[in-house]
Structure formats: structure tokens, C-alpha cells
Write a protein that holds these residues in place. Sequence first.
Motif, PDB file in Angstrom:
ATOM      1  N   ASP A  23      17.094  -1.113 -17.931  1.00 37.58           N
ATOM      2  CA  ASP A  23      17.601  -1.543 -16.730  1.00 37.58           C
ATOM      3  C   ASP A  23      17.055   0.022 -16.359  1.00 37.58           C
ATOM      4  O   ASP A  23      17.453  -0.044 -14.973  1.00 37.58           O
ATOM      5  CB  ASP A  23      18.964  -1.304 -17.400  1.00 37.58           C
ATOM      6  N   ALA A  24      16.896   1.139 -16.862  1.00 38.54           N
ATOM      7  CA  ALA A  24      16.630   2.228 -16.997  1.00 38.54           C
ATOM      8  C   ALA A  24      15.698   2.647 -16.128  1.00 38.54           C
ATOM      9  O   ALA A  24      15.396   2.908 -14.739  1.00 38.54           O
ATOM     10  CB  ALA A  24      17.093   2.958 -17.802  1.00 38.54           C
ATOM     11  N   HIS A  25      14.615   2.232 -16.652  1.00 31.61           N
ATOM     12  CA  HIS A  25      13.284   2.469 -15.961  1.00 31.61           C
ATOM     13  C   HIS A  25      12.208   1.039 -15.636  1.00 31.61           C
ATOM     14  O   HIS A  25      11.497   1.272 -14.328  1.00 31.61           O
ATOM     15  CB  HIS A  25      11.764   2.612 -16.998  1.00 31.61           C
ATOM     16  N   HIS A  26      13.287   0.103 -15.363  1.00 37.36           N
ATOM     17  CA  HIS A  26      12.317  -1.305 -14.796  1.00 37.36           C
ATOM     18  C   HIS A  26      13.095  -1.892 -13.572  1.00 37.36           C
ATOM     19  O   HIS A  26      12.389  -3.431 -13.891  1.00 37.36           O
ATOM     20  CB  HIS A  26      11.315  -2.130 -15.797  1.00 37.36           C
ATOM     21  N   GLY A 197       6.081   7.208 -12.280  1.00 36.70           N
ATOM     22  CA  GLY A 197       4.842   6.852 -12.148  1.00 36.70           C
ATOM     23  C   GLY A 197       4.275   6.710 -13.849  1.00 36.70           C
ATOM     24  O   GLY A 197       3.207   5.982 -13.241  1.00 36.70           O
ATOM     25  N   SER A 198       4.827   6.559 -14.329  1.00 36.22           N
ATOM     26  CA  SER A 198       4.355   5.772 -16.210  1.00 36.22           C
ATOM     27  C   SER A 198       4.166   4.590 -15.722  1.00 36.22           C
ATOM     28  O   SER A 198       3.285   3.623 -17.065  1.00 36.22           O
ATOM     29  CB  SER A 198       4.905   6.532 -17.160  1.00 36.22           C
ATOM     30  N   ARG A 199       4.722   3.758 -15.101  1.00 43.06           N
ATOM     31  CA  ARG A 199       5.105   2.136 -15.529  1.00 43.06           C
ATOM     32  C   ARG A 199       3.791   1.163 -15.351  1.00 43.06           C
ATOM     33  O   ARG A 199       2.797   1.550 -15.053  1.00 43.06           O
ATOM     34  CB  ARG A 199       6.150   1.661 -15.186  1.00 43.06           C
ATOM     35  N   GLY A 200       3.040   0.687 -16.436  1.00 40.44           N
ATOM     36  CA  GLY A 200       2.808  -0.486 -16.717  1.00 40.44           C
ATOM     37  C   GLY A 200       2.571  -1.448 -15.473  1.00 40.44           C
ATOM     38  O   GLY A 200       1.411  -1.681 -14.695  1.00 40.44           O
ATOM     39  N   PHE A 201       3.505  -1.902 -15.229  1.00 38.44           N
ATOM     40  CA  PHE A 201       3.458  -2.537 -14.060  1.00 38.44           C
ATOM     41  C   PHE A 201       4.670  -1.578 -12.374  1.00 38.44           C
ATOM     42  O   PHE A 201       5.743  -1.226 -12.605  1.00 38.44           O
ATOM     43  CB  PHE A 201       4.672  -3.954 -14.189  1.00 38.44           C
ATOM     44  N   ARG A 202       3.935  -1.700 -11.199  1.00 43.06           N
ATOM     45  CA  ARG A 202       4.139  -0.793  -9.827  1.00 43.06           C
ATOM     46  C   ARG A 202       5.330  -1.966  -9.254  1.00 43.06           C
ATOM     47  O   ARG A 202       6.713  -1.507  -9.569  1.00 43.06           O
ATOM     48  CB  ARG A 202       3.288  -0.142  -9.525  1.00 43.06           C
ATOM     49  N   HIS A 203       4.828  -2.712  -8.691  1.00 43.11           N
ATOM     50  CA  HIS A 203       6.757  -3.963  -8.587  1.00 43.11           C
ATOM     51  C   HIS A 203       6.657  -5.364  -9.383  1.00 43.11           C
ATOM     52  O   HIS A 203       5.570  -5.562 -10.096  1.00 43.11           O
ATOM     53  CB  HIS A 203       6.344  -4.139  -6.939  1.00 43.11           C
ATOM     54  N   ARG A 204       7.005  -6.426  -8.567  1.00 42.97           N
ATOM     55  CA  ARG A 204       7.218  -6.974  -9.213  1.00 42.97           C
ATOM     56  C   ARG A 204       5.814  -7.751  -8.992  1.00 42.97           C
ATOM     57  O   ARG A 204       5.751  -9.012 -10.077  1.00 42.97           O
ATOM     58  CB  ARG A 204       8.561  -8.790  -8.633  1.00 42.97           C
ATOM     59  N   GLN A 205       5.329  -8.079  -8.568  1.00 44.63           N
ATOM     60  CA  GLN A 205       3.785  -8.755  -8.095  1.00 44.63           C
ATOM     61  C   GLN A 205       2.964  -8.434  -9.213  1.00 44.63           C
ATOM     62  O   GLN A 205       2.089  -9.547  -9.465  1.00 44.63           O
ATOM     63  CB  GLN A 205       3.418  -8.759  -6.548  1.00 44.63           C
ATOM     64  N   ASP A 235      -7.147 -17.330  -5.873  1.00 47.94           N
ATOM     65  CA  ASP A 235      -7.970 -16.917  -4.832  1.00 47.94           C
ATOM     66  C   ASP A 235      -7.299 -15.478  -6.007  1.00 47.94           C
ATOM     67  O   ASP A 235      -6.496 -14.661  -4.789  1.00 47.94           O
ATOM     68  CB  ASP A 235      -7.818 -16.981  -3.308  1.00 47.94           C
ATOM     69  N   PHE A 236      -7.328 -14.922  -6.572  1.00 47.32           N
ATOM     70  CA  PHE A 236      -6.829 -14.439  -7.162  1.00 47.32           C
ATOM     71  C   PHE A 236      -7.529 -12.385  -6.980  1.00 47.32           C
ATOM     72  O   PHE A 236      -8.770 -12.499  -6.963  1.00 47.32           O
ATOM     73  CB  PHE A 236      -6.657 -14.286  -9.224  1.00 47.32           C
ATOM     74  N   CYS A 237      -6.657 -11.763  -6.768  1.00 47.50           N
ATOM     75  CA  CYS A 237      -6.438 -10.744  -6.417  1.00 47.50           C
ATOM     76  C   CYS A 237      -5.662  -9.989  -6.413  1.00 47.50           C
ATOM     77  O   CYS A 237      -4.577 -10.094  -6.564  1.00 47.50           O
ATOM     78  CB  CYS A 237      -6.923  -9.995  -4.835  1.00 47.50           C
ATOM     79  N   SER A 238      -5.548  -8.615  -7.743  1.00 49.97           N
ATOM     80  CA  SER A 238      -4.796  -7.517  -7.751  1.00 49.97           C
ATOM     81  C   SER A 238      -5.166  -6.317  -7.748  1.00 49.97           C
ATOM     82  O   SER A 238      -6.387  -5.721  -8.038  1.00 49.97           O
ATOM     83  CB  SER A 238      -3.986  -6.914  -8.957  1.00 49.97           C
ATOM     84  N   ASP A 239      -4.187  -5.289  -6.798  1.00 56.06           N
ATOM     85  CA  ASP A 239      -4.933  -3.726  -6.597  1.00 56.06           C
ATOM     86  C   ASP A 239      -4.477  -2.783  -8.144  1.00 56.06           C
ATOM     87  O   ASP A 239      -4.377  -1.142  -8.159  1.00 56.06           O
ATOM     88  CB  ASP A 239      -4.258  -3.278  -5.864  1.00 56.06           C
ATOM     89  N   SER A 240      -3.687  -3.643  -9.120  1.00 57.87           N
ATOM     90  CA  SER A 240      -3.603  -3.407 -10.352  1.00 57.87           C
ATOM     91  C   SER A 240      -4.558  -2.403 -11.437  1.00 57.87           C
ATOM     92  O   SER A 240      -5.601  -3.649 -11.397  1.00 57.87           O
ATOM     93  CB  SER A 240      -2.575  -3.895 -10.746  1.00 57.87           C
ATOM     94  N   PRO A 241      -5.524  -1.881 -12.047  1.00 58.44           N
ATOM     95  CA  PRO A 241      -6.913  -1.674 -12.506  1.00 58.44           C
ATOM     96  C   PRO A 241      -6.625  -2.642 -14.090  1.00 58.44           C
ATOM     97  O   PRO A 241      -7.642  -2.973 -14.684  1.00 58.44           O
ATOM     98  CB  PRO A 241      -6.980  -0.215 -12.936  1.00 58.44           C
TER      99      PRO A 241
END
Length: 543
Positions: A23-26, A197-205, A235-241
Motif C-alpha cells: 500500500d505504501a510503495h506499490h 525509483g527502486s521498484r521492480g515494476f514501474r507501472h501496471r503494464q 507481438d510482445f514488447c516491453s521496455d522493462s530490461p
Amino acid sequence: MLSLDAPELYYLANFRKALAWLDAHHRDLMDDVEHAFVADFPQVPLPAQALLVRLVMRKGVHFRVSKLRYAEIGDIPTAAAPLLELGWLIDCAALSFDELGALLLKDELAAHFASDLPRSNLKKSEVLDHLRELHSEPRSLADWCPHLDERLLSLAIGPLCDRLRLMFFGNLAQDWSEFVLADLGIFRYEQVPITPGSRGFRHRQDVDDYLHLRTCREAFEAGMAVAEVLQQLGDFCSDSPHIGERHQRLLLQLAQHLERAGELESALALYRDTRAVGSRQRQIRVLERLGQDAEALVLAEQVLKAPHNAEEPQLAERARTRLRKRLGLPPVAKAAKLVEDRLDLCLPRAASVELAVAMHLTEPDASVHYVENTLICGLFGLLCWEAIFAPLPGAFFHPFHTGPVDLHRADFHARRAELFAACLARLEDGSYLETMRRTHTEKFGIQSPFVFWELLDTERLEQALACLPPAHLGAWFRRLLADIRENRAGMPDLIQFWPAEGRYRMIEVKGPGDRLQDNQKRWLAFCAEHGMPVSVCYVEWSD
């Protein structure tokens, strides 16, 4: 009166800590249903909270009430009532026959389906195989077994809890037991500051993409055809490394499956579509099998000019030699062959050839230790602790990391170049001794991807610092940083210290019929290039 502070509710307290953390971070990653669960969960009675967490932590989603016995919870139907009202549990789930079979004992199956069985002395697996063909439609437990006096509870929010666990840990390999292991002191973790900025997931996608890849991988592992998996992948694509790397590894797995099945053209096309390490070498192999030697040679030359890691040129060089011979081209001059400092021993047979050699070579003033890959990695971990555990974006995002998430990514070193440079500079000014001793004292027992504390006690550390020159440490550490995944393995098995003389030698041990592996050859060549004393010991059994 049940209290959240009760020791027996440790698992519930930990689950609530995780929800508070989420709840605090995500908070922005959650949808309305997940927000509602996080808000509503603390409001239900404590026995109901405890029961739900118990079931979430168990294997499966269907549970026989008669099998649920928790002293701290008490009456299970009473505890389940609020959860059933909220729809978090259901008590009339439709079960497939395999799900039913997992819930019932063999005798229960035989009793309820006696008329369908050819004889009574079948094993449970035989009973299931026979009945499965007769019963394909899902039914409730009451419909399957109308004479069974049993109530079934089924977890209806398993996927929701899995998603929350994924948001918390950044993966689905870890589970809520991490809290328990930490509470009991079995595992201790470095406490890295967690920033937005440390989170593993930046957005729900990102979360959706991770789960989509996992679904596709599970479908493949369950036997779905590669073409269907690719269609499901889309056509999968993600900008998350992090997610992009998982995608590339999945494509590599699919291509390998096609290659093993003999679908070489399809495998080649898929290998070309992935950037995963190892795909170029497999392209060369497939091109050879297709008889396209000239194209394979061109690719081998490209690999040799710009290898992705230390293994690639070693394999590409062998391919080039084969291909040039088949194409009638003159051979390319080979690098000088490694000259081993060879040691031959004939010893009594032992369970461990490495320990037998260590015992044989140990002298009163020169002990021999079985360290393999742990010593150099451990010393690197001590010197570079600050750089390894630096709170960079996407590296740490919960309190239970053994190391940074991007440890094996190609840019791991580059992202921390200045930090590692500062750590390695201590080898030049002599401050590395104090740094490594201090880290050993302050961090002893904390989980690390490099330091294996049980094999690096104070005595072993002092022997290493007395005998290993800082120039050699620097060379080893820089090689590790060049490719951690590849270079943290293949180091010599044993090390012998002469503390009074301030010298050492490493010993690679080969038992009868054993030979040097490629990564071991690379390490031996590296040590020879830098003047590091290494022997290769070949052992034959005297009996």
C-alpha cells in the motif's frame, strides 16, 4: 481473546506487513479489486484473517475442512464464514476429476467409484488412470461423492494474492515464507534503502507483461506446440530490461525445442529473433546442420570479432576451424596451446577426489583448502559490498534480496562503474585489507550472491590476505565484472597457502577419466597470462 501480537500468528503479522508495504510503495500498481482487498483484509475478524493466510500459503486451492486443524484459529467453519460472505472463499467449487483425486485417499476413491473399477487391489495411480477416462465433466464435491460427509473450501482469490506477491517480490519464485525465515534468523538480508525509483515494476503494464510471459512459459512446459505458444505470446514488447530479458530467454527456449525436434528452419528464424546470450552460437550450429557452411562461417567470424562473453569466441573458434576445413579454405593460425603445470598423483580411492588431493598435499606450514569458486568470489564480495548493494533503480525493491536483480544483466558493471572503480582502487593504496576485514565483521552471515560465509571464516580470510597479492585480486575481480554469469564458475578446486612466505598456488583436480571443461580452460589461460601459480592435478586410484 485472539491478538495479532500472539506468537502463533507470526504468519498473519507478516502478511499484514506485506500488505502495508504494498500500500505504501506499490499503490499505483493496484486496481480497484486489489485496493479493496488491501483495505478490507484488516477489518475482518482475526480468525478469518489467519485462516485465509494459512490457505494462501498452502499448496493448491481446494481444502477439505476436516483436514484443516489450527489451534490458534479454532473452529474452521466459523472462521471461514466472513471469507465466504466476501467471496474470498467458496464452498461449492466445481472440481475436475484430477482435482478430486488429489483430495481423496485411495480407499475413498475405491468406495465411491467401486462399480467403475475392474478390481479392488489397484494402486491409487491405477485407480485414477482408469476413472479419468470415465469422468470428464467437472462437478462439486457433493455431486462427485454424495455420501461423503465432508465440506470443501476453495480459495477464490489465489490469482489476486499471486499478483500481490509478484508486486512485492518482483518474481513468483519467492513466497511469504521469506518473512518466517528472516524472523527466525535463518536468513539475514542487507537492508538496502527502497526509493520510488527502486521498484521492480514501474507501472501496471509491467506486472501484466510478467504474468503474460509466465502464462506462455507454463503453457509451453505443459506441452503446448511452439507455434501456439508464439501465437499466444503475440507481438510482445516491453521496455522493462528485467521483463525484456525474460522474454528473450523464453524465445531461446522455444527455438531450442524446435532445433531438438528437427525443425531447423523454424528454429533458425526464432534464434535470429532473440538477443539472448547463446543464440548466435546456436545459429551457427543450425546453419551447419542445414549445410549452409558459408553463412555459418560468416557468423562465426562476426562472433570472434565482437563476442558477447568469454564462451562465445571459444565455441566460434572451433566452428571456424570445422567450417574452413569443409569449405576447403586454409586453416587460421591457432593461439598457442596452454601449457599446464601438471601434477600426477596415485592415491587410495576416496569419496571425494578433491579432498583426497587436499589431504595428500597439505604440509605443516602449507594447508590446502577446497574452495572451488567460493574464495575469489567471496573476497570480491567483501571488497565490493557497497557497490554490489548500491540502491540503484530496479536493483532492490523489497527487504529480502540476496543480491541485485540486475546482477547478470550486461550493464550490471556499467551502471556501477564509479562505485566499483572506488572499491578496486583500495587494492592499490592498501586500504583493501581494512575494508575486507571490516565487511567480514560487520556483514557476517548476511545473504550475498558472492560470499559463502561458512567457507570464508576469519582464519581463511587472514590466510588469503596474507598470501594473495593485490594485483592478482584486482585481475580476478575485473574478470568477474566482465561477465559475472560466466566467470564466477570454472575456478580451480583447491588453494594452498604458505602464510610465512606470503605465497600460494591454486590446483585444479581431475579424477580418473575426467578432463578440463571449457570454462576451466579459460580460467587457467587467464591465470597463466597474469603469472598466477596454478597446477592441474590428474589423479589415478592406486587400487
